[in-house]
Write a protein that holds these residues in place. Sequence first.
Motif: not given
Lengths: 307, 307
Positions: A182, A184, A224, A303, B171, B202, B204-205, B224-227, B229-233
């Motif tokens: 993971n 993070p 990011r 972007l 993608d 994308h 997690e990106y 582009r929109a970021p995601a 970062p998730i600690d617990e997927v």
Amino acid sequence: MSLLVVGSVAFDTISTPSGRVENILGGAATYFSLAASYFTSVRVVAVVGEDFMPEHEQIMKHRGIDTRGIERAQGKTFRWGGQYLDNLNEAKTDFTELNVFETFQPHIPREFEDTDFLFLANIQPTLQAAVRLELHHVRLTGGDTMNFWIQNTPKDLAETLKLVNVLLINDTETKMLAGDRNLPRAARKVLAMGPQALVVKHGEYGATIFFREGAFGIGTHPFRAPALPIDEVKDPTGAGDSFAGGFMGYLASQGDINREVLKRALFYGGVMGSFAVERFGTERLQNLTRGEIDGRFQVFRELTRLD
Amino acid sequence: MSLLVVGSVAFDTISTPSGRVENILGGAATYFSLAASYFTSVRVVAVVGEDFMPEHEQIMKHRGIDTRGIERAQGKTFRWGGQYLDNLNEAKTDFTELNVFETFQPHIPREFEDTDFLFLANIQPTLQAAVRLELHHVRLTGGDTMNFWIQNTPKDLAETLKLVNVLLINDTETKMLAGDRNLPRAARKVLAMGPQALVVKHGEYGATIFFREGAFGIGTHPFRAPALPIDEVKDPTGAGDSFAGGFMGYLASQGDINREVLKRALFYGGVMGSFAVERFGTERLQNLTRGEIDGRFQVFRELTRLD
């Protein structure tokens, strides 16, 4: 402020879907120093062989890079061959000839002793640590490493990580180093090993910077920077080193390290990486202008920018 | 404005490193409608079997979703089993039982004929086209598809793509559909097939939206929109459908489609996808507040914002 990079200079033979080149100038220190040269004064410590000609050195000198730390040794320069025929995101190595790089012992010229910013490119961790300990005026140290050192010399690497302020590695290396899949969580584990900040490079998706609690006095929220979707990736070689050069070069040009400077540095890293892949080898990095660089910085900014 | 989704309702059996659940409510239309329900009024057209109980329908009704288009058929509801034990980014399918979904023929209730915004979740392309052609007041159609239709029914899919305004795929699907491994080039080829905009997810990106020349009168610069970062997927199932629900739901809530609205919609898509993966199944999507959603929108915004 002055920025010193210690790392490899190499001759690369590269095949990509766009073509093939043989024995062109490459190596982490080369890509890094060219990318950083648009932001600040850059010094290189590396080793080359008897096949390193004045025209090769001229590529760096033309960009104002101080090459007095490039040592000539008997034998041939480090050579690497690889291809990206199936996957532009990952090189398949055809051959590695370490040559003079195998016994590389970095010597810091006396003129470089006042170095302010240091980048330890991907070399043996004990050599990285030795260089850092030899320089007494360094304000910030950036570093890189790779799966080979993570797997084979973890104790040496752990010692080096205590000396690195900002570590720049990719997703796979981060997860391998932390032993956690993971991102993070892996980032927090890597930060606990020493660095104040960790830059995770995501290739075509950009990069994320994570901060240790209390680092630079700026909080722990990650940041990011996206990467520009590139129409024609001619040659991905050196993208990560060019990213590091843009990142460290911008930091060195600012002197003061705060959250906004680190965020902009992350964008400039992405910008230099995106230029690098547009041509084979270092070609695109040799003749940029600051105007072109800042133009692309604005494109990157737009972007992801909401009004 | 009203938003109608046509797609699957399913019972999923899922194993991830965080645990295992059996026969929980899932399916693209379920994730989509729950995510979209925080932005606008949502209608569902789907088919379920005799094992679909009032408590399952209540999950949607609790969020104000109009379930009058959910048809009861004899037999069992679509069931899917999968695991993400080695890789949270890609499901390994254990079993697929289409059941009543195999002969699904979408019936649009008369009350849904005034639908403004339509989302064609991943079903057979000829069914997607038939639904679109049956609705005469639709202002914007979003659509999804998958590798199976790209490879096995390319002509049917080509006809459907002419009816879709915004295509949302990942993608791999983009590159497969275009027959081109370079993302921006592949995106242009997909846009030439019909859609005015292409959203490439994308994982997690984050996601990138590409625009066809002249689309919505807003130029062709991608965004582009970021995601986060998730600690617990806990469970990645439904992340893409939740993304689509947030994206389309926000668009439908705004009515006017311009560049800024599309950019924000891309952020809201990422926000809803990031909530979805924090719990198994649709649990996290059932009891959010608009405040939590907008709080995370701000976090995403800060994640890439330069001052």
